[in-house]
Motif scaffolding. Structure first.
Motif, PDB file in Angstrom:
ATOM      1  N   LEU A 172     -19.488 -41.741  13.394  1.00 52.65           N
ATOM      2  CA  LEU A 172     -18.362 -41.612  12.660  1.00 52.65           C
ATOM      3  C   LEU A 172     -18.784 -41.297  11.120  1.00 52.65           C
ATOM      4  N   SER A 173     -19.793 -41.964  10.614  1.00 55.04           N
ATOM      5  CA  SER A 173     -20.312 -41.587   9.279  1.00 55.04           C
ATOM      6  C   SER A 173     -20.662 -40.014   9.165  1.00 55.04           C
ATOM      7  N   LEU A 174     -21.240 -39.590   9.892  1.00 51.75           N
ATOM      8  CA  LEU A 174     -21.669 -38.166   9.885  1.00 51.75           C
ATOM      9  C   LEU A 174     -20.496 -37.310  10.147  1.00 51.75           C
ATOM     10  N   SER A 175     -19.487 -37.747  11.001  1.00 53.55           N
ATOM     11  CA  SER A 175     -18.535 -36.748  11.358  1.00 53.55           C
ATOM     12  C   SER A 175     -17.685 -36.745   9.812  1.00 53.55           C
ATOM     13  N   LEU A 176     -17.310 -37.964   9.090  1.00 50.07           N
ATOM     14  CA  LEU A 176     -16.681 -38.004   8.075  1.00 50.07           C
ATOM     15  C   LEU A 176     -17.374 -37.206   6.959  1.00 50.07           C
ATOM     16  N   ILE A 177     -18.894 -37.281   6.582  1.00 54.86           N
ATOM     17  CA  ILE A 177     -19.427 -36.431   5.819  1.00 54.86           C
ATOM     18  C   ILE A 177     -19.517 -35.017   6.014  1.00 54.86           C
ATOM     19  N   ILE A 178     -19.404 -34.305   7.141  1.00 48.80           N
ATOM     20  CA  ILE A 178     -19.078 -33.145   7.617  1.00 48.80           C
ATOM     21  C   ILE A 178     -17.829 -32.634   7.228  1.00 48.80           C
ATOM     22  N   PHE A 179     -16.789 -33.561   7.688  1.00 46.32           N
ATOM     23  CA  PHE A 179     -15.641 -33.377   7.426  1.00 46.32           C
ATOM     24  C   PHE A 179     -15.093 -32.869   5.951  1.00 46.32           C
ATOM     25  N   ALA A 180     -15.678 -34.025   5.033  1.00 50.82           N
ATOM     26  CA  ALA A 180     -15.668 -33.986   3.471  1.00 50.82           C
ATOM     27  C   ALA A 180     -16.204 -32.549   3.052  1.00 50.82           C
ATOM     28  N   PHE A 181     -17.426 -32.106   3.461  1.00 49.01           N
ATOM     29  CA  PHE A 181     -17.910 -31.166   3.127  1.00 49.01           C
ATOM     30  C   PHE A 181     -17.151 -29.664   3.581  1.00 49.01           C
ATOM     31  N   VAL A 182     -16.488 -29.771   4.704  1.00 46.13           N
ATOM     32  CA  VAL A 182     -15.763 -28.592   5.081  1.00 46.13           C
ATOM     33  C   VAL A 182     -14.505 -28.473   4.035  1.00 46.13           C
ATOM     34  N   ILE A 183     -13.759 -29.556   3.711  1.00 52.55           N
ATOM     35  CA  ILE A 183     -12.783 -29.446   2.996  1.00 52.55           C
ATOM     36  C   ILE A 183     -12.973 -29.164   1.634  1.00 52.55           C
ATOM     37  N   CYS A 184     -14.283 -29.511   0.830  1.00 46.61           N
ATOM     38  CA  CYS A 184     -14.386 -29.184  -0.300  1.00 46.61           C
ATOM     39  C   CYS A 184     -14.938 -27.545  -0.391  1.00 46.61           C
ATOM     40  N   TYR A 185     -15.530 -27.250   0.770  1.00 50.66           N
ATOM     41  CA  TYR A 185     -15.836 -25.951   0.778  1.00 50.66           C
ATOM     42  C   TYR A 185     -14.575 -24.947   0.786  1.00 50.66           C
ATOM     43  N   LEU A 186     -13.588 -25.531   1.658  1.00 46.51           N
ATOM     44  CA  LEU A 186     -12.501 -24.407   1.847  1.00 46.51           C
ATOM     45  C   LEU A 186     -11.500 -24.434   0.613  1.00 46.51           C
ATOM     46  N   ASN A 187     -11.742 -25.610  -0.421  1.00 44.68           N
ATOM     47  CA  ASN A 187     -10.931 -25.852  -1.625  1.00 44.68           C
ATOM     48  C   ASN A 187     -11.864 -25.630  -2.863  1.00 44.68           C
ATOM     49  N   ARG A 188     -13.019 -24.763  -2.826  1.00 43.38           N
ATOM     50  CA  ARG A 188     -13.829 -24.956  -3.631  1.00 43.38           C
ATOM     51  C   ARG A 188     -13.198 -24.227  -5.090  1.00 43.38           C
ATOM     52  N   GLU A 189     -12.404 -23.430  -5.011  1.00 38.04           N
ATOM     53  CA  GLU A 189     -11.706 -22.647  -6.205  1.00 38.04           C
ATOM     54  C   GLU A 189     -10.593 -23.643  -6.819  1.00 38.04           C
ATOM     55  N   LYS A 190      -9.906 -24.569  -6.164  1.00 38.11           N
ATOM     56  CA  LYS A 190      -9.264 -25.428  -6.570  1.00 38.11           C
ATOM     57  C   LYS A 190      -9.722 -26.572  -7.474  1.00 38.11           C
ATOM     58  N   ILE A 191     -10.946 -26.976  -6.647  1.00 41.51           N
ATOM     59  CA  ILE A 191     -11.870 -27.764  -7.243  1.00 41.51           C
ATOM     60  C   ILE A 191     -12.387 -27.319  -8.821  1.00 41.51           C
ATOM     61  N   LYS A 192     -12.957 -26.022  -8.746  1.00 44.01           N
ATOM     62  CA  LYS A 192     -13.257 -25.580  -9.915  1.00 44.01           C
ATOM     63  C   LYS A 192     -12.328 -25.606 -11.107  1.00 44.01           C
ATOM     64  N   SER A 193     -10.918 -25.346 -10.732  1.00 41.84           N
ATOM     65  CA  SER A 193      -9.914 -25.464 -11.785  1.00 41.84           C
ATOM     66  C   SER A 193      -9.797 -26.657 -12.188  1.00 41.84           C
ATOM     67  N   LEU A 194      -9.922 -27.630 -11.017  1.00 34.90           N
ATOM     68  CA  LEU A 194      -9.488 -28.958 -11.968  1.00 34.90           C
ATOM     69  C   LEU A 194     -10.475 -29.361 -12.732  1.00 34.90           C
ATOM     70  N   VAL A 195     -11.814 -28.903 -12.405  1.00 37.75           N
ATOM     71  CA  VAL A 195     -12.950 -29.560 -13.230  1.00 37.75           C
ATOM     72  C   VAL A 195     -12.801 -28.957 -14.499  1.00 37.75           C
ATOM     73  N   LYS A 196     -12.455 -27.671 -14.767  1.00 35.70           N
ATOM     74  CA  LYS A 196     -12.330 -27.060 -16.017  1.00 35.70           C
ATOM     75  C   LYS A 196     -11.308 -27.600 -16.665  1.00 35.70           C
ATOM     76  N   GLY A 197      -9.960 -28.191 -15.834  1.00 37.61           N
ATOM     77  CA  GLY A 197      -9.147 -28.658 -16.606  1.00 37.61           C
ATOM     78  C   GLY A 197      -9.386 -30.046 -17.253  1.00 37.61           C
ATOM     79  N   LEU A 198     -10.381 -30.826 -16.715  1.00 34.75           N
ATOM     80  CA  LEU A 198     -10.773 -32.324 -17.005  1.00 34.75           C
ATOM     81  C   LEU A 198     -11.633 -31.833 -18.146  1.00 34.75           C
ATOM     82  N   ALA A 199     -12.397 -30.720 -18.319  1.00 40.30           N
ATOM     83  CA  ALA A 199     -13.425 -30.732 -19.346  1.00 40.30           C
ATOM     84  C   ALA A 199     -12.724 -30.545 -20.692  1.00 40.30           C
TER      85      ALA A 199
END
Length: 229
Positions: A172-199
């Protein structure tokens, strides 16, 4: 109410002929690549897969049972004996039961570690094997007295296995890690924008702080010039 429906299916038109002896074969079911189970080889008379015919109403399913020659798999350890993976034998393990120790033959004079006895194995209940290898002999550790052994009896080793709940948690732990990695990869542009906004607020605060410092320095210079009293 109390009614019933009867359905009759006629398959006579689905086949051209009735099966003959050439359309049948003797089939042996295999269990772990072994045709003998509990000393018996069982086969059945069945229709060949390539034969397109019907059995007929008087057809009888025949079963053939043959005795297999005895092998080591047809025997198991008897009471007070345990199987040793090291020795590949059943070893006496009831040294703390005087009644069972009394049944053991006298230890040989030249005994170094083990000696054989004419019992310790038994045929598995329900096994019908014949001939083949005779019943194996049991193994007894050399003892120094009628009750207490000179060395402890061998307990068969078992391979280590992870508990089932640990395996489930890891999976289950490995499945959650892989799932989180896939979600971050698919939303990488939104995450970059959010990081810039926080900075951005941090940079603005730094600029404001520098501005305040310059203003205080200017005030200090003005005081030195007696412009501000």
């Amino acid at each position: 109410g109390n009614s019933a429906v009867f359905v009759q299916l006629d398959f006579t038109t689905a086949f051209d002929r009735r099966c003959t002896d050439q359309d049948y074969e003797e089939w042996y079911p295999m269990f772990y690549n072994e045709s003998c189970v509990l000393g018996a080889s069982i086969s059945y008379r069945r229709r060949k897969r390539t034969s397109i015919c019907f059995n007929g109403e008087d057809f009888e399913h025949e079963t053939f049972i043959k005795n297999c020659p005895c092998s080591i798999t047809d025997y198991e350890c008897d009471y007070c004996f345990v199987y040793s993976n090291e020795l590949q034998h059943c070893v006496f393990a009831c040294h703390d039961i005087p009644e069972e120790v009394a049944k053991i033959p006298q230890t040989p004079v030249n005994c170094s570690r083990y000696y054989l006895v004419p019992f310790g194995w038994r045929k598995i209940p329900g096994d019908i094997c014949t001939e083949g290898i005779p019943k194996p002999q049991g193994v007894v550790t050399c003892v120094t007295s009628p009750i207490y052994p000179s060395i402890s009896p061998i307990i068969p080793s078992r391979p280590f296995q992870f508990p089932l709940h640990v395996v489930i948690i890891i999976a289950l732990s490995l499945s959650l890690i892989i799932f989180a990695f896939v979600i971050c990869y698919l939303n990488r542009e939104k995450i970059k924008s959010l990081v810039k906004g926080l900075a951005s607020p941090s940079s603005q605060f730094k600029n404001d702080f520098q501005t305040v410092q310059l203003t205080e320095a200017e005030v200090s210079d003005a005081q030195d010039l007696h412009l501000l009293d």
